[in-house]
Write a protein that holds these residues in place. Sequence first.
Motif, mmCIF file in Angstrom:
data_model
loop_
_atom_site.group_PDB
_atom_site.id
_atom_site.type_symbol
_atom_site.label_atom_id
_atom_site.label_comp_id
_atom_site.label_asym_id
_atom_site.label_seq_id
_atom_site.Cartn_x
_atom_site.Cartn_y
_atom_site.Cartn_z
ATOM 1 N N THR A 133 0.824 -1.215 0.000
ATOM 2 C CA THR A 133 0.000 0.000 0.000
ATOM 3 C C THR A 133 0.856 1.262 0.000
ATOM 4 O O THR A 133 0.542 2.246 -0.698
ATOM 5 N N ILE A 134 1.932 1.250 0.741
ATOM 6 C CA ILE A 134 2.773 2.456 0.826
ATOM 7 C C ILE A 134 3.485 2.700 -0.515
ATOM 8 O O ILE A 134 3.575 3.836 -1.006
ATOM 9 N N LYS A 179 2.490 1.871 -3.383
ATOM 10 C CA LYS A 179 1.513 2.336 -4.366
ATOM 11 C C LYS A 179 1.204 3.822 -4.145
ATOM 12 O O LYS A 179 1.220 4.625 -5.077
ATOM 13 N N GLU A 180 0.972 4.169 -2.904
ATOM 14 C CA GLU A 180 0.608 5.562 -2.626
ATOM 15 C C GLU A 180 1.771 6.507 -2.857
ATOM 16 O O GLU A 180 1.607 7.620 -3.354
ATOM 17 N N LYS A 181 2.959 6.089 -2.527
ATOM 18 C CA LYS A 181 4.126 6.981 -2.626
ATOM 19 C C LYS A 181 4.915 6.768 -3.918
ATOM 20 O O LYS A 181 5.954 7.409 -4.135
ATOM 21 N N ASN A 182 4.453 5.814 -4.692
ATOM 22 C CA ASN A 182 5.114 5.515 -5.956
ATOM 23 C C ASN A 182 6.602 5.198 -5.769
ATOM 24 O O ASN A 182 7.491 5.789 -6.372
ATOM 25 N N ILE A 210 -1.794 4.929 6.048
ATOM 26 C CA ILE A 210 -1.856 4.657 4.602
ATOM 27 C C ILE A 210 -2.378 3.237 4.358
ATOM 28 O O ILE A 210 -3.244 2.995 3.526
ATOM 29 N N CYS A 211 -1.851 2.320 5.139
ATOM 30 C CA CYS A 211 -2.187 0.907 4.915
ATOM 31 C C CYS A 211 -3.660 0.599 5.203
ATOM 32 O O CYS A 211 -4.285 -0.204 4.516
#
Lengths: 758, 309
Positions: free
Chosen positions: A543-544, A546-549, A579-580
């Motif tokens: 998840t991290i 993906k969110e932070k690329n 985030i997760c």
Amino acid sequence: MSGPIGKRTPYIEAVQKVTGQAQFAEDFHFSNMLYVKFLRSPHTHAKIQNINLSKAKKLAGVCAISIGRDLPIPFGVLPISPDETAMAVNKVRYIGEIVAAVAAESEKIAHEACSLIEVDYEPIRDFLEPDDSLIDCSPDEQIHSHSKNGTNVHKVAELYFNDPKKAIQNSDISCTRTFKFAGVTHGFTEPHATVAQWNDDETLKVITATQVPHYLQKYLSKVLEIPLHKIRVIKPVVGGGFGGKSDPFPHEIITSYLSIKTHRPVKCVFTREEVFISNHGRHPTKMTLSVGADKQGKITGLDTDIVIDGGSYGSFGVVTSYYNGVLLQGPYRINEFGFTTTRTYTNKPQCGAMRGHGAVNPRYAMEVIIDELSHSLKMDPCDFREKNFLPANTLTVGQLRITSNGVLDCLKAVREKSAWDERYGNMPDGRGLGIACGFFISGSALPINWNRYPQTVVHTKLDFDGRVVIFSGASDIGQGSDTMLVQITAEELGITMDRVQVEVADTKLTPVDLGSYSSRVTFMVGNAAKSSSIKLRDELIKTISKEKNIKPESIQFENNRIFTEDKSLNMSWDEGVEICLAGRGSIVTMGYYISPQLGGKFKGSGAGLSPSYSFGAFISEVSVDKKTGAVKVEKVWGAHDCGKALNPLAVEGQIEGSIHMGLGQAISEELVYENGQFLNSNFIDYKIPSTLDTPDMDVTIIESDDKEGPYGAKEAGEGPIHPVLPAIGNAIFDAVRVRMYELPITPDKVLRAIKEKI
Amino acid sequence: MSVKSYLKPQSVTDALIMAKTHANYLYFAGGTDIQVYLKQQLIKPDHIIDLSDIGELQNIASNDENISIGSMTTLDAISKNNSIYKDFPLIVEAAQSIGTPVIRKTATVGGNILVNNRCNFYNQSFGWRQAIGSCLRDVGDLCQVTKTSGKCFSRNVSDLAAALFCLDAKVIISNQNEGLELSIVDLYNQDGIDFHKHLDHDGILTKIILPIDAGSTWFKKLRIRNTLDFSSLTIAAKVYDNRNFRIGLNGVSMSPVLITGNLDMIDLEGIKSLARKSCKTVDNDMMPLKYRREMIDVYLDQWWVSIQK
């Protein structure tokens, strides 16, 4: 490793324990609670002709009384040996067996009511010695009707590989000796205690001092005829077990039954004498062991005949019978190998599993004979052992799969630290050194009840508060498994231990774990916890990233922070959690452990199978007073290969505890029987060594890095006890040139041996 | 256990009044041993008279001739008393051999001197005794140790008594009459059931008086562990004026045994022979009978060697 793995870590419950806040089973109180006391048999073996409860029932404050026929369904921890009922049905088989139980408003009333119960007995011939139990008797006299051939034999376990008798006969040298071992018991601090509560929704809650909540749940279901899903067993803080709380016990079933019957909470707490009567300790044993060797000091064969005194019921006895033999397959290579173990029923309290299960007594015999063979060959006993060690990554003759093996390093460590080469054989008269080695399973590869489930499952939950909760059925009985779970989870997630909490050993809340026995928890539950934590970490990474690329493989976890090497990501654990969990809330991951397929295809091949084995070498230094025969163990050097010490503080504690417990069996502890009952069922007369009797200890941890253990770890709770006893026995020989073939080695025996030598 | 009242007198006089007015009472000193007797239903008093609040029983006083020790002084306290440590190291050694540090904080001098005799077959729970069936001191007419009906051989296990025997101690007893002072030796019967004397008329052992005189002392206690265990054999010995000696033995007979003499009049073998004859040792201890008997000789050998120095 950057987290707590491998670091000396105090137990997470230590402060609670030392400040008296920890809640043991006896500490649970409920309003409207009743108390149970038991009427116990005064006969070794007798038919129950009549039980008259009328007077007891009339006593004010008595709420329920139950007797054997209320709970007639047999049980036993091993499904192949269900020979016990919660209370005696039709006949009693030992003095102290429960005949009736009273639940009353107070312990005092329950006790008084027991004294008002009238029982008519018709005594039957009793069998107090194993030799008597081997002989045919009439069916009426048999302790259990299922014993074969009209005897009182419970189990004959035997395995023979190749032709050991012939190999020994053809050996350059051989040694045959007969050994006798007294029965010993666990001596845990907390007595058995159980609180049962039958709820309005027809569910049963049982809070009990147990090592095996899952097995207890199973047998409560069987005997009480209640579906498994309506039974909740909770293990609170437990004050020691050592195998003595690893069976489902009659008092747990009876207390539960009385709660169901009265619809009130019911408590049972044993007296110390009742703990002794309950026993399940190490079997009194007589064994004849023959070992052969060639002139170069290579062991050529081993053959042994063992009779163990099981007492009145089966308990773990079938396993004990096999372990007495199969666990002689290491740590030495022996290709011509055989044993026969006969477990007899006798009219005495039952024996069962105790630390080092089944293998402690044979280990003493083996190591003493090796010492004798070494002397016959004029070979240093350490050198003799070295020549015979199994290597790593091999199979024994009975197809036990050895993986990592640090026994040679263990031997080298204690040999050097004790200055063995300079001092052995050169010490003043009355002072001596002795060496012994050992090995033990890291969990049984096979479950007691055959099934298709994993041997353990761990759930790991992460929620918005940043806390990680581990749900595990593992039973911490003082060995530190709760701490181990927290360490592993903190290590994998890069968080401090204070962010990790445990919910353990509650059959309603936690997934199944088979229990704390056979030294299985660190290896099996540790692997499951690690697997579950890794899955949780992977979820965070996914998840991290993906969110932070950010590339998943670049994300690291350490010291409550989530970051990349180049600091393009550098966030707190709490930020990462947010985030997760965004858009879905808390998450739960799962890890499990299933042993690999192991072993041969022959009958009995399952005994002793383990995914890994620990190894050890111990040296003792003793002084012997030749006038009195008194032995003082001055110092013990112990080296144990536990694969990897996840918590060195705990491993040291286990080794030190093993030295103390082994010392007790070696020189002072003995269950003394008098007409079938213990003469010494108290801590004055049952001689557990005191602090003043305990030697200096020098502990070395050997890390052989097991490929299948969590971080390389193997067991450390039971293996270290095995070499302690023979190291003492062999040191006595070095000190005063007498061999001790009977345990405990009390001063009278030493003095007699010294006089006989003269 | 069903005790009707638990009484705490503030003086010996109060205690004696309570004793007179409460039938089937039990004097309670430190209680470390007697509580087990209560739990095992070996004794069933209706009333307990706890002596622990009586200050006059806890004094230690000394003059040039003797030291007097109140019977309720704890074993820990006498071990730490400078006068006792200086003049009676034997008493300190004996006291420190009893129980454990925690027990010695509670257990008293008087409690140890009057400790109940022990036997493997008697010091058991009610259920255990019921199963075994008979014990001369409990119920039935057969002794499980000797398998006869004649006599009980339960053994005295007071370590202090052995030491006090060889120090020629006196004891003071208060009772409903005038009280009495007697040699500690006269406090004991060679009887496994009726093992104390002179405690009738509600007698309370109040003081122990030790005469201060020179001499060399020796002490040894046989037991499996180095703490906690009751004695399997205790020998205390003193050699004083002109090679006179007093030896107190305990743990091997129904009462402590005293052997006295002069080293110029008797040799070691003579002393051993006297000890063997005086001790009615039977197989009622966790240590084997033969071994305990052997150890009487071995310990006396060791004492003999020590006085040759």
